[in-house]
Design an enzyme around this catalytic site. Structure first.
Site, PDB file in Angstrom:
ATOM      1  N   TRP A 102       9.854  -7.924  -7.779  1.00 50.60           N
ATOM      2  CA  TRP A 102       8.727  -7.534  -6.919  1.00 50.60           C
ATOM      3  C   TRP A 102       7.498  -7.160  -7.739  1.00 50.60           C
ATOM      4  O   TRP A 102       6.372  -7.497  -7.367  1.00 50.60           O
ATOM      5  CB  TRP A 102       9.135  -6.413  -5.971  1.00 50.60           C
ATOM      6  CG  TRP A 102      10.233  -6.855  -5.043  1.00 50.60           C
ATOM      7  CD1 TRP A 102      11.498  -6.362  -4.971  1.00 50.60           C
ATOM      8  CD2 TRP A 102      10.179  -7.933  -4.082  1.00 50.60           C
ATOM      9  NE1 TRP A 102      12.232  -7.051  -4.035  1.00 50.60           N
ATOM     10  CE2 TRP A 102      11.452  -8.011  -3.480  1.00 50.60           C
ATOM     11  CE3 TRP A 102       9.186  -8.830  -3.694  1.00 50.60           C
ATOM     12  CZ2 TRP A 102      11.754  -8.957  -2.489  1.00 50.60           C
ATOM     13  CZ3 TRP A 102       9.489  -9.777  -2.706  1.00 50.60           C
ATOM     14  CH2 TRP A 102      10.747  -9.832  -2.112  1.00 50.60           C
ATOM     15  N   ASP A 172       5.032   0.827  -4.731  1.00 50.64           N
ATOM     16  CA  ASP A 172       5.767   0.009  -3.769  1.00 50.64           C
ATOM     17  C   ASP A 172       7.102   0.718  -3.573  1.00 50.64           C
ATOM     18  O   ASP A 172       7.964   0.689  -4.449  1.00 50.64           O
ATOM     19  CB  ASP A 172       5.963  -1.399  -4.328  1.00 50.64           C
ATOM     20  CG  ASP A 172       6.863  -2.266  -3.442  1.00 50.64           C
ATOM     21  OD1 ASP A 172       7.321  -1.774  -2.392  1.00 50.64           O
ATOM     22  OD2 ASP A 172       7.108  -3.435  -3.811  1.00 50.64           O
ATOM     23  N   LYS A 196      13.578  -2.312   5.263  1.00 47.08           N
ATOM     24  CA  LYS A 196      14.646  -1.880   4.366  1.00 47.08           C
ATOM     25  C   LYS A 196      15.254  -0.570   4.889  1.00 47.08           C
ATOM     26  O   LYS A 196      16.434  -0.472   5.102  1.00 47.08           O
ATOM     27  CB  LYS A 196      14.125  -1.683   2.941  1.00 47.08           C
ATOM     28  CG  LYS A 196      13.361  -2.882   2.380  1.00 47.08           C
ATOM     29  CD  LYS A 196      14.268  -4.026   1.994  1.00 47.08           C
ATOM     30  CE  LYS A 196      13.556  -5.348   1.799  1.00 47.08           C
ATOM     31  NZ  LYS A 196      12.475  -5.370   0.830  1.00 47.08           N
TER      32      LYS A 196
HETATM   33  C1  LIG Z   1      11.567  -6.485   0.260  1.00 44.63           C
HETATM   34  C2  LIG Z   1      10.601  -5.993  -0.744  1.00 44.63           C
HETATM   35  C3  LIG Z   1       9.305  -6.532  -0.843  1.00 44.63           C
HETATM   36  C4  LIG Z   1       8.822  -7.677   0.017  1.00 44.63           C
HETATM   37  O1  LIG Z   1       8.723  -7.333   1.335  1.00 44.63           O
HETATM   38  P1  LIG Z   1       8.189  -8.346   2.444  1.00 44.63           P
HETATM   39  O2  LIG Z   1       8.087  -7.476   3.635  1.00 44.63           O
HETATM   40  O3  LIG Z   1       9.197  -9.426   2.565  1.00 44.63           O
HETATM   41  O4  LIG Z   1       6.873  -8.855   1.992  1.00 44.63           O
HETATM   42  C5  LIG Z   1       8.458  -5.980  -1.781  1.00 44.63           C
HETATM   43  N1  LIG Z   1       8.841  -4.964  -2.581  1.00 44.63           N
HETATM   44  C6  LIG Z   1      10.087  -4.438  -2.516  1.00 44.63           C
HETATM   45  C7  LIG Z   1      10.450  -3.315  -3.432  1.00 44.63           C
HETATM   46  C8  LIG Z   1      10.988  -4.937  -1.602  1.00 44.63           C
HETATM   47  O5  LIG Z   1      12.221  -4.408  -1.538  1.00 44.63           O
END
Ligand SMILES: *Cc1c(COP(=O)(O)O)cnc(C)c1O
Length: 361
Positions: A102, A172, A196
């Site tokens: 990511w 993030d 998540k």
């Molecule tokens: C799943 C995830 C993403 C991407 O998320 P999307 O909603 O599919 O764009 C980005 N960063 C982390 C840490 C993730 O777990």
């Protein structure tokens, strides 16, 4: 039919209580004669729903008036673009700590729009199996960006890092949002895709310091400018109304659970069941991440061969445990143990792992 034990990495398991409440509300929301999905986002009833979700984000993290909460579409993936676009001023460098798939995407998106990127630290040298313990900023950092939990490799920051005065910290936090207490005051901006840990897909929750919004670059397209969402209460355009409602229910569940300390304890116990088996397996299960940086949310491990991993995953599925295949970029196995995963699910997996080892060791 019984529900499965759902170890999916995202979209992921949601609390049973939440699913049942949503089901009860689904056809006729609290006697209003329509579903949340059918409401105008400009209606009084919907305004109450989004206001409550907003208030719950603030109260769970104990945020003051200096922070705003925004609901934005486009996934965490769009945040990889929005953060540099909004906050990397001319002549300043985007600083990123590179800990996996990511953060790589965050680097790529910043590069794509012509921003200078400095990798302040990286764990790529050891296949992202740890969290770097230090970092070096560039001369003119716009901000430092970290990934608080690496969903694919299974590493997690155990602390909220310190940054020098004047350097904003951006996170993030998609895969460990609201999974444990967090010193939010260290951060200028935190974003998390809901799917998540706090809801279904379709919405990113952004926590941002209000005075940080004053530093945003000018002339941005409306939908890519954080101020657009800030000024309009996340209703410049139609927000993902049903997802925001679901996030609100999950946050109410977290409150009823006893808040983040309790949720954290629960997560420690669940992950503990599984890490224990790995640690005592004498190498039958090999964890990908060094013990001190292991994630409570995504537990990654390998067996001695891909054939054995395939057998493990298929026998687990036959016992009602799904979602144990590792990400397509890394292979191996991954058990995601988010907030909503019930304790018996983690226990069932640890028991199955012990039994599988006996039969195949
Ligand atoms: C799943 C995830 C993403 C991407 O998320 P999307 O909603 O599919 O764009 C980005 N960063 C982390 C840490 C993730 O777990």
């Amino acid at each position: 039919m019984e529900r499965v034990h759902n170890f999916n990495a995202g979209p992921a398991v949601l609390p049973e209580e939440v699913m049942r409440e949503a089901q009860a509300d689904f056809f006729n929301y609290k006697g209003k004669g329509l579903s949340v999905m059918e409401m105008s986002h400009r209606s009084k009833d919907y305004q109450e729903i989004i206001d409550q979700t907003y208030a719950r984000v603030k109260s769970i993290y104990g945020l003051g008036d200096d922070y705003d909460v925004l609901f934005i579409q486009g996934g965490a993936s769009m945040q990889f673009l929005m953060t540099p676009m909004n906050f990397a001023a001319e002549g300043k460098e985007v600083n990123i700590i590179h800990t996996g798939v990511w953060s790589k995407k965050a680097i790529e998106q910043a590069n794509l729009i012509g921003k200078k990127v400095h990798v302040a630290a990286s764990s790529e040298d050891k296949k992202f199996s740890y969290i770097p313990k230090g970092y070096e900023l560039s001369d003119n950092p716009a901000y430092l960006h970290i990934t608080t939990n690496n969903t694919i490799y299974g590493s997690e920051w155990q602390i909220d890092p310190e940054v020098p005065a004047g350097v904003p910290l951006i996170a993030d936090a998609s895969s460990n949002f609201m999974s444990k207490p967090m010193d939010v005051n260290r951060y200028s901006l935190i974003y998390a895709g809901a799917q998540k840990n706090v809801g279904p897909a379709g919405c990113v929750v952004v926590i941002v310091k209000k005075d940080y919004l004053n530093t945003i670059n000018e002339g941005l397209p409306s939908m890519l400018d954080y101020n657009t969402y800030h000024k309009a209460g996340s209703m410049f355009n139609t927000p993902p109304t049903f997802t925001i409602y679901m996030i609100g229910l999950v946050l109410k569940w977290i409150e009823n659970f006893g808040g983040l300390d309790k949720v954290h304890q629960h997560n420690l116990t669940k992950a503990g069941y599984i890490y224990d088996v790995i640690d005592k397996s004498d190498g039958f299960y090999k964890g990908h991440v060094v013990a001190e940086d292991r994630s409570l949310m995504n537990i990654t491990f390998r067996l001695s061969s891909e054939e054995l991993e395939a057998k493990f995953i298929s026998e687990a599925a036959a016992k009602g445990m799904i979602g144990l295949k590792g990400h397509r970029s890394t292979g191996g196995c991954r058990a995601s143990t988010y907030n909503s995963l019930p304790l018996p699910a983690a226990k069932a997996l640890s028991e199955f792992m012990t039994e599988f080892m006996k039969n195949n060791g």
